[in-house]
Design an enzyme around this catalytic site. Structure first.
Site, PDB file in Angstrom:
ATOM      1  N   LYS A   9      40.954  44.913  52.287  1.00 14.26           N
ATOM      2  CA  LYS A   9      41.769  44.315  51.299  1.00 14.26           C
ATOM      3  C   LYS A   9      43.447  44.439  51.622  1.00 14.26           C
ATOM      4  O   LYS A   9      43.590  45.260  52.533  1.00 14.26           O
ATOM      5  CB  LYS A   9      41.371  44.994  49.926  1.00 14.26           C
ATOM      6  CG  LYS A   9      40.183  44.350  49.310  1.00 14.26           C
ATOM      7  CD  LYS A   9      39.710  45.052  47.924  1.00 14.26           C
ATOM      8  CE  LYS A   9      38.547  44.729  47.479  1.00 14.26           C
ATOM      9  NZ  LYS A   9      37.965  45.224  46.093  1.00 14.26           N
ATOM     10  N   TYR A  49      35.671  35.417  43.898  1.00 17.66           N
ATOM     11  CA  TYR A  49      35.355  36.443  43.078  1.00 17.66           C
ATOM     12  C   TYR A  49      34.822  35.688  41.598  1.00 17.66           C
ATOM     13  O   TYR A  49      34.674  36.497  40.533  1.00 17.66           O
ATOM     14  CB  TYR A  49      36.668  37.339  42.825  1.00 17.66           C
ATOM     15  CG  TYR A  49      36.814  38.450  43.625  1.00 17.66           C
ATOM     16  CD1 TYR A  49      35.566  39.401  43.768  1.00 17.66           C
ATOM     17  CD2 TYR A  49      38.042  38.642  44.250  1.00 17.66           C
ATOM     18  CE1 TYR A  49      35.805  40.477  44.632  1.00 17.66           C
ATOM     19  CE2 TYR A  49      38.138  39.649  45.191  1.00 17.66           C
ATOM     20  CZ  TYR A  49      37.011  40.551  45.201  1.00 17.66           C
ATOM     21  OH  TYR A  49      37.180  41.696  46.196  1.00 17.66           O
ATOM     22  N   ASN A 112      41.058  49.562  45.902  1.00 18.15           N
ATOM     23  CA  ASN A 112      39.957  50.487  46.518  1.00 18.15           C
ATOM     24  C   ASN A 112      39.412  50.048  48.165  1.00 18.15           C
ATOM     25  O   ASN A 112      38.375  50.090  48.489  1.00 18.15           O
ATOM     26  CB  ASN A 112      38.862  50.401  45.644  1.00 18.15           C
ATOM     27  CG  ASN A 112      37.995  48.877  45.641  1.00 18.15           C
ATOM     28  OD1 ASN A 112      38.706  48.012  46.001  1.00 18.15           O
ATOM     29  ND2 ASN A 112      37.273  48.697  44.818  1.00 18.15           N
ATOM     30  N   HIS A 115      36.341  45.299  50.418  1.00 20.55           N
ATOM     31  CA  HIS A 115      35.213  45.045  49.715  1.00 20.55           C
ATOM     32  C   HIS A 115      33.851  44.860  50.565  1.00 20.55           C
ATOM     33  O   HIS A 115      33.913  44.529  51.747  1.00 20.55           O
ATOM     34  CB  HIS A 115      35.433  43.247  49.460  1.00 20.55           C
ATOM     35  CG  HIS A 115      34.270  42.538  49.016  1.00 20.55           C
ATOM     36  ND1 HIS A 115      33.658  42.379  47.527  1.00 20.55           N
ATOM     37  CD2 HIS A 115      33.310  41.748  49.928  1.00 20.55           C
ATOM     38  CE1 HIS A 115      32.507  41.833  47.604  1.00 20.55           C
ATOM     39  NE2 HIS A 115      32.531  41.130  48.937  1.00 20.55           N
ATOM     40  N   GLU A 126      28.740  34.960  50.615  1.00 24.64           N
ATOM     41  CA  GLU A 126      30.046  35.357  50.882  1.00 24.64           C
ATOM     42  C   GLU A 126      30.279  35.244  52.447  1.00 24.64           C
ATOM     43  O   GLU A 126      31.293  34.862  52.835  1.00 24.64           O
ATOM     44  CB  GLU A 126      30.142  37.014  50.543  1.00 24.64           C
ATOM     45  CG  GLU A 126      30.037  37.197  49.116  1.00 24.64           C
ATOM     46  CD  GLU A 126      30.292  38.624  48.634  1.00 24.64           C
ATOM     47  OE1 GLU A 126      30.430  39.392  49.651  1.00 24.64           O
ATOM     48  OE2 GLU A 126      30.533  38.858  47.402  1.00 24.64           O
TER      49      GLU A 126
HETATM   50  P1  DAT Z   1      32.452  46.370  44.081  1.00 26.73           P
HETATM   51  O1  DAT Z   1      33.949  45.944  44.873  1.00 26.73           O
HETATM   52  O2  DAT Z   1      32.426  47.814  44.265  1.00 26.73           O
HETATM   53  O3  DAT Z   1      31.203  45.636  44.247  1.00 26.73           O
HETATM   54  P2  DAT Z   1      32.859  45.210  41.602  1.00 26.73           P
HETATM   55  O4  DAT Z   1      31.846  43.986  42.089  1.00 26.73           O
HETATM   56  O5  DAT Z   1      32.046  45.570  40.342  1.00 26.73           O
HETATM   57  O6  DAT Z   1      32.860  46.356  42.679  1.00 26.73           O
HETATM   58  O7  DAT Z   1      34.179  44.537  41.136  1.00 26.73           O
HETATM   59  C1  DAT Z   1      34.961  43.849  42.099  1.00 26.73           C
HETATM   60  C2  DAT Z   1      36.202  44.403  42.344  1.00 26.73           C
HETATM   61  O8  DAT Z   1      37.049  44.204  41.223  1.00 26.73           O
HETATM   62  C3  DAT Z   1      36.422  45.893  42.707  1.00 26.73           C
HETATM   63  O9  DAT Z   1      36.054  46.358  44.139  1.00 26.73           O
HETATM   64  C4  DAT Z   1      37.572  46.327  42.117  1.00 26.73           C
HETATM   65  C5  DAT Z   1      37.658  45.211  41.122  1.00 26.73           C
HETATM   66  N1  DAT Z   1      37.379  45.968  39.827  1.00 26.73           N
HETATM   67  C6  DAT Z   1      36.006  46.452  39.286  1.00 26.73           C
HETATM   68  N2  DAT Z   1      36.101  47.197  38.205  1.00 26.73           N
HETATM   69  C7  DAT Z   1      37.747  47.124  37.818  1.00 26.73           C
HETATM   70  C8  DAT Z   1      38.324  47.455  36.681  1.00 26.73           C
HETATM   71  N3  DAT Z   1      37.665  48.409  35.733  1.00 26.73           N
HETATM   72  N4  DAT Z   1      39.755  47.787  36.717  1.00 26.73           N
HETATM   73  C9  DAT Z   1      40.374  47.166  37.687  1.00 26.73           C
HETATM   74  N5  DAT Z   1      39.604  46.578  38.756  1.00 26.73           N
HETATM   75  C10 DAT Z   1      38.216  46.351  38.943  1.00 26.73           C
HETATM   76 MG    MG Z   2      30.874  43.587  44.006  1.00 27.55          MG
END
Ligand code: DAT
Ligand code: MG
Length: 139
Positions: A9, A49, A112, A115, A126
């Site tokens: 990212k 997304y 974080n 991805h 994807e």
């Molecule tokens: P992952 O990336 O572990 O699959 P996810 O699919 O639940 O997690 O969410 C996609 C992305 O969205 C994640 O990498 C970071 C962002 N995200 C998720 N929850 C969030 C939150 N509570 N606040 C801010 N960003 C968030």
């Molecule tokens: Mg995810």
């Protein structure tokens, strides 16, 4: 071999962490089948997304993923997407297991570092978002 998608990212690219992250992924046994650096428009970020549309973090997420270049990799490993999720760690770096990519390089739940395709959320969609079948190297 099972395929999956990794995205380094914008936070990691800006911090010059591409090499360190790729080393860790290769050391975990992944082959890189295809890789490129791209810079998403807001529209492309929103489409990638789309599964998160309507969530409170969606607008933030789309802005973030299109805030700078990303490195997109199609990977393969016998344990595929599940293995990559293990190496990457939990979404929130504070909860990610010691030594995982997000534990080492993530700075917040949003920023974080990487991805990784979720095993139950169509990794092939994807991969196809970025790469055609003929672009994937066969080892
Ligand atoms: P992952 O990336 O572990 O699959 P996810 O699919 O639940 O997690 O969410 C996609 C992305 O969205 C994640 O990498 C970071 C962002 N995200 C998720 N929850 C969030 C939150 N509570 N606040 C801010 N960003 C968030
Ligand atoms: Mg995810």
């Amino acid at each position: 071999m099972n395929k999956t998608l990794l995205i380094i990212k914008p936070d990691s690219v800006k911090r010059n962490l591409i090499g360190k992250i790729l080393n860790q992924i290769i050391d975990a046994g992944f082959n890189i089948l295809a890789m490129k650096m791209v810079w998403f428009s807001k529209e492309q970020g929103g489409e990638f997304y789309a599964i998160h549309k309507g969530k409170d973090f969606y607008d933030w997420l789309v802005n973030f993923i299109s805030s700078g270049p990303i490195v997109v990799c199609c990977l393969e490993h016998p344990e595929g997407p599940a293995k990559l999720r293990e190496v990457v760690g939990a979404t929130d770096p504070k909860k990610a297991a010691q030594g995982t990519v997000r534990n080492l390089y993530g700075t917040s739940v949003g920023e974080n570092a990487v991805h990784a395709s979720a095993p139950d959320e169509d990794p092939d969609r994807e991969i196809n978002f970025f790469f055609g079948e003929k672009e994937l190297f066969e080892y």
